[in-house]
Design a protein around this motif. Sequence first.
Motif, PDB file in Angstrom:
ATOM      1  N   THR A  62       0.839  -1.198   0.000  1.00  0.00           N
ATOM      2  CA  THR A  62       0.000   0.000   0.000  1.00  0.00           C
ATOM      3  C   THR A  62       0.874   1.247   0.000  1.00  0.00           C
ATOM      4  OG1 THR A  62      -1.751  -1.146   1.218  1.00  0.00           O
ATOM      5  CG2 THR A  62      -1.792   1.267   1.233  1.00  0.00           C
ATOM      6  N   LEU A  63       0.533   2.188  -0.871  1.00  0.00           N
ATOM      7  CA  LEU A  63       1.213   3.476  -0.907  1.00  0.00           C
ATOM      8  C   LEU A  63       0.298   4.544  -0.324  1.00  0.00           C
ATOM      9  CD1 LEU A  63       2.857   3.481  -4.473  1.00  0.00           C
ATOM     10  CD2 LEU A  63       3.941   2.943  -2.275  1.00  0.00           C
ATOM     11  N   THR A  64       0.898   5.519   0.325  1.00  0.00           N
ATOM     12  CA  THR A  64       0.170   6.664   0.867  1.00  0.00           C
ATOM     13  C   THR A  64       0.375   7.863  -0.045  1.00  0.00           C
ATOM     14  OG1 THR A  64       0.419   5.897   3.146  1.00  0.00           O
ATOM     15  CG2 THR A  64      -0.048   8.245   2.814  1.00  0.00           C
ATOM     16  N   PHE A  65      -0.724   8.515  -0.422  1.00  0.00           N
ATOM     17  CA  PHE A  65      -0.670   9.711  -1.252  1.00  0.00           C
ATOM     18  C   PHE A  65      -1.216  10.880  -0.436  1.00  0.00           C
ATOM     19  CE2 PHE A  65      -0.215   6.386  -4.243  1.00  0.00           C
ATOM     20  CZ  PHE A  65       0.503   6.915  -5.312  1.00  0.00           C
ATOM     21  N   LEU A  66      -0.395  11.902  -0.296  1.00  0.00           N
ATOM     22  CA  LEU A  66      -0.765  13.074   0.488  1.00  0.00           C
ATOM     23  C   LEU A  66      -0.836  14.309  -0.399  1.00  0.00           C
ATOM     24  CD1 LEU A  66       1.514  12.572   3.634  1.00  0.00           C
ATOM     25  CD2 LEU A  66      -0.889  11.914   3.355  1.00  0.00           C
ATOM     26  N   THR A  67      -1.831  15.132  -0.147  1.00  0.00           N
ATOM     27  CA  THR A  67      -1.948  16.402  -0.836  1.00  0.00           C
ATOM     28  C   THR A  67      -2.424  17.444   0.169  1.00  0.00           C
ATOM     29  OG1 THR A  67      -2.777  17.516  -2.826  1.00  0.00           O
ATOM     30  CG2 THR A  67      -4.325  16.067  -1.651  1.00  0.00           C
ATOM     31  N   ASP A  72       9.161   8.674   4.755  1.00  0.00           N
ATOM     32  CA  ASP A  72       8.424   7.406   4.713  1.00  0.00           C
ATOM     33  C   ASP A  72       8.609   6.729   3.357  1.00  0.00           C
ATOM     34  OD1 ASP A  72       6.707   5.304   4.923  1.00  0.00           O
ATOM     35  OD2 ASP A  72       4.880   6.494   5.115  1.00  0.00           O
ATOM     36  N   PRO A  73       9.127   5.509   3.310  1.00  0.00           N
ATOM     37  CA  PRO A  73       9.411   4.836   2.031  1.00  0.00           C
ATOM     38  C   PRO A  73       8.185   4.458   1.223  1.00  0.00           C
ATOM     39  CG  PRO A  73       9.793   3.341   3.871  1.00  0.00           C
ATOM     40  CD  PRO A  73       9.580   4.701   4.465  1.00  0.00           C
ATOM     41  N   ALA A  74       6.988   4.647   1.778  1.00  0.00           N
ATOM     42  CA  ALA A  74       5.771   4.272   1.051  1.00  0.00           C
ATOM     43  C   ALA A  74       4.866   5.473   0.805  1.00  0.00           C
ATOM     44  CB  ALA A  74       5.008   3.195   1.807  1.00  0.00           C
ATOM     45  N   THR A  75       5.418   6.685   0.780  1.00  0.00           N
ATOM     46  CA  THR A  75       4.598   7.892   0.641  1.00  0.00           C
ATOM     47  C   THR A  75       4.963   8.685  -0.605  1.00  0.00           C
ATOM     48  OG1 THR A  75       4.184   8.118   3.020  1.00  0.00           O
ATOM     49  CG2 THR A  75       3.998  10.107   1.702  1.00  0.00           C
ATOM     50  N   CYS A  76       3.928   9.219  -1.263  1.00  0.00           N
ATOM     51  CA  CYS A  76       4.069  10.133  -2.394  1.00  0.00           C
ATOM     52  C   CYS A  76       3.245  11.389  -2.091  1.00  0.00           C
ATOM     53  CB  CYS A  76       3.558   9.517  -3.690  1.00  0.00           C
ATOM     54  SG  CYS A  76       4.355   7.963  -4.167  1.00  0.00           S
ATOM     55  N   ILE A  77       3.669  12.530  -2.632  1.00  0.00           N
ATOM     56  CA  ILE A  77       2.917  13.769  -2.465  1.00  0.00           C
ATOM     57  C   ILE A  77       2.609  14.376  -3.822  1.00  0.00           C
ATOM     58  CG2 ILE A  77       3.709  14.370  -0.156  1.00  0.00           C
ATOM     59  CD1 ILE A  77       5.820  16.172  -1.454  1.00  0.00           C
ATOM     60  N   PHE A  78       1.532  15.126  -3.868  1.00  0.00           N
ATOM     61  CA  PHE A  78       1.128  15.810  -5.096  1.00  0.00           C
ATOM     62  C   PHE A  78       0.234  16.989  -4.702  1.00  0.00           C
ATOM     63  CE2 PHE A  78      -2.324  13.016  -4.006  1.00  0.00           C
ATOM     64  CZ  PHE A  78      -3.474  13.641  -4.472  1.00  0.00           C
ATOM     65  N   PRO A 110      12.164   8.010  -2.588  1.00  0.00           N
ATOM     66  CA  PRO A 110      13.058   7.230  -3.446  1.00  0.00           C
ATOM     67  C   PRO A 110      12.973   5.723  -3.258  1.00  0.00           C
ATOM     68  CG  PRO A 110      14.222   9.133  -2.560  1.00  0.00           C
ATOM     69  CD  PRO A 110      12.896   9.072  -1.852  1.00  0.00           C
ATOM     70  N   SER A 111      12.411   5.267  -2.144  1.00  0.00           N
ATOM     71  CA  SER A 111      12.288   3.827  -1.906  1.00  0.00           C
ATOM     72  C   SER A 111      11.121   3.191  -2.651  1.00  0.00           C
ATOM     73  CB  SER A 111      12.151   3.545  -0.408  1.00  0.00           C
ATOM     74  OG  SER A 111      13.326   3.919   0.290  1.00  0.00           O
ATOM     75  N   VAL A 112      10.211   4.008  -3.189  1.00  0.00           N
ATOM     76  CA  VAL A 112       9.124   3.430  -3.996  1.00  0.00           C
ATOM     77  C   VAL A 112       9.745   2.758  -5.213  1.00  0.00           C
ATOM     78  CG1 VAL A 112       7.068   3.941  -5.366  1.00  0.00           C
ATOM     79  CG2 VAL A 112       7.444   5.124  -3.190  1.00  0.00           C
ATOM     80  N   PRO A 113       9.416   1.492  -5.485  1.00  0.00           N
ATOM     81  CA  PRO A 113      10.083   0.755  -6.563  1.00  0.00           C
ATOM     82  C   PRO A 113       9.943   1.434  -7.926  1.00  0.00           C
ATOM     83  CG  PRO A 113       8.896  -0.760  -5.137  1.00  0.00           C
ATOM     84  CD  PRO A 113       8.494   0.625  -4.712  1.00  0.00           C
ATOM     85  N   ASP A 114      11.009   1.373  -8.713  1.00  0.00           N
ATOM     86  CA  ASP A 114      11.013   1.971 -10.045  1.00  0.00           C
ATOM     87  C   ASP A 114       9.866   1.445 -10.904  1.00  0.00           C
ATOM     88  OD1 ASP A 114      13.261   3.450  -9.425  1.00  0.00           O
ATOM     89  OD2 ASP A 114      14.662   2.054 -10.409  1.00  0.00           O
ATOM     90  N   GLU A 115       9.528   0.164 -10.727  1.00  0.00           N
ATOM     91  CA  GLU A 115       8.471  -0.423 -11.556  1.00  0.00           C
ATOM     92  C   GLU A 115       7.125   0.248 -11.299  1.00  0.00           C
ATOM     93  OE1 GLU A 115      10.600  -2.040  -9.690  1.00  0.00           O
ATOM     94  OE2 GLU A 115      11.592  -3.630 -10.864  1.00  0.00           O
ATOM     95  N   ARG A 116       6.875   0.647 -10.054  1.00  0.00           N
ATOM     96  CA  ARG A 116       5.609   1.328  -9.755  1.00  0.00           C
ATOM     97  C   ARG A 116       5.610   2.741 -10.331  1.00  0.00           C
ATOM     98  NH1 ARG A 116       3.674  -0.715  -3.741  1.00  0.00           N
ATOM     99  NH2 ARG A 116       4.657  -2.763  -3.881  1.00  0.00           N
ATOM    100  N   ILE A 117       6.753   3.406 -10.256  1.00  0.00           N
ATOM    101  CA  ILE A 117       6.857   4.728 -10.866  1.00  0.00           C
ATOM    102  C   ILE A 117       6.620   4.627 -12.369  1.00  0.00           C
ATOM    103  CG2 ILE A 117       8.392   6.680 -11.306  1.00  0.00           C
ATOM    104  CD1 ILE A 117       7.540   6.434  -8.377  1.00  0.00           C
ATOM    105  N   ALA A 118       7.237   3.641 -13.002  1.00  0.00           N
ATOM    106  CA  ALA A 118       7.081   3.465 -14.452  1.00  0.00           C
ATOM    107  C   ALA A 118       5.638   3.148 -14.821  1.00  0.00           C
ATOM    108  CB  ALA A 118       8.010   2.359 -14.949  1.00  0.00           C
ATOM    109  N   ALA A 119       4.983   2.344 -13.991  1.00  0.00           N
ATOM    110  CA  ALA A 119       3.585   1.993 -14.267  1.00  0.00           C
ATOM    111  C   ALA A 119       2.692   3.218 -14.177  1.00  0.00           C
ATOM    112  CB  ALA A 119       3.111   0.912 -13.293  1.00  0.00           C
ATOM    113  N   MET A 120       2.892   4.045 -13.141  1.00  0.00           N
ATOM    114  CA  MET A 120       2.101   5.262 -13.008  1.00  0.00           C
ATOM    115  C   MET A 120       2.369   6.221 -14.157  1.00  0.00           C
ATOM    116  SD  MET A 120       1.934   6.142  -8.901  1.00  0.00           S
ATOM    117  CE  MET A 120       3.683   5.975  -8.526  1.00  0.00           C
TER     118      MET A 120
END
Length: 234
Positions: free
Chosen positions: A17-22, A72-78, A199-209
């Motif tokens: 699970t990834l956390t997305f914060l805005t 946090d290695p499982a967090t993204c912001i936007f 940066p700990s979010v796997p490259d494959e997930r970044i590429a998929a998004m």
Amino acid sequence: MSAASAQSAAAPDGPKTLTFLTEEYPPFGFTKNGVVTGSSVDQIRAILAEIHQDYTLDIVPWARAFATAKADPATCIFTTAFLPERAAQFKWVLPLDVDALLLVGRSGGTALPRSIEAAKAFTIAVYNGDIGERIALAMGFQHLDSAPSVELSIKKLLAGRVDLVLITGKTFNELRSQDQPLEEVLKVESTRSGIACNPSVPDERIAAMQAVLDRMIADGTQAEIEQRYRISGN
């Protein structure tokens, strides 16, 4: 990239699970009737649904969101402005938004600088920690009034407590659609914003998004979402 390949790319080692914060920043992300919505939020939800990514999404103050994403290695912001000093701090999915920073004044106001240098003589409201504040400081603006929200900056402008406010063009258009007595004075900078992940979010997930976002841009889905929130380009 097909939806099937995006799905397979979204399941490498790493947190399930990834956390997305805005933040509260209409029209990109805001709370309406208790639900988090907005043009960027809709794009995020569409992307994550297509790659079958489990996630949580929440609105918090920007400073907290930024600090959490760095730690946090499982967090993204936007929606996060892509700036040179931030490039290596995160993994990026771009662009959720292409916009401009504008100096905006009260309708009929007398603060009408026609150059960046002339604008530096005025008191300018900025959103604390936002791209506008960072760019204004980098450009050498000294008379800045930093507020914890865009709404407070606008209130100060309309009350005559500051001369101008520095906001995105799309936020300006949204405010004008609400009949706020504002007018564009000067374009300051073009901007590009997106998802910034630890940066700990796997490259494959970044590429998929990124693959899904690229398709949404190409097939007009992003433009349709923006139109839904009455956003027009600058």
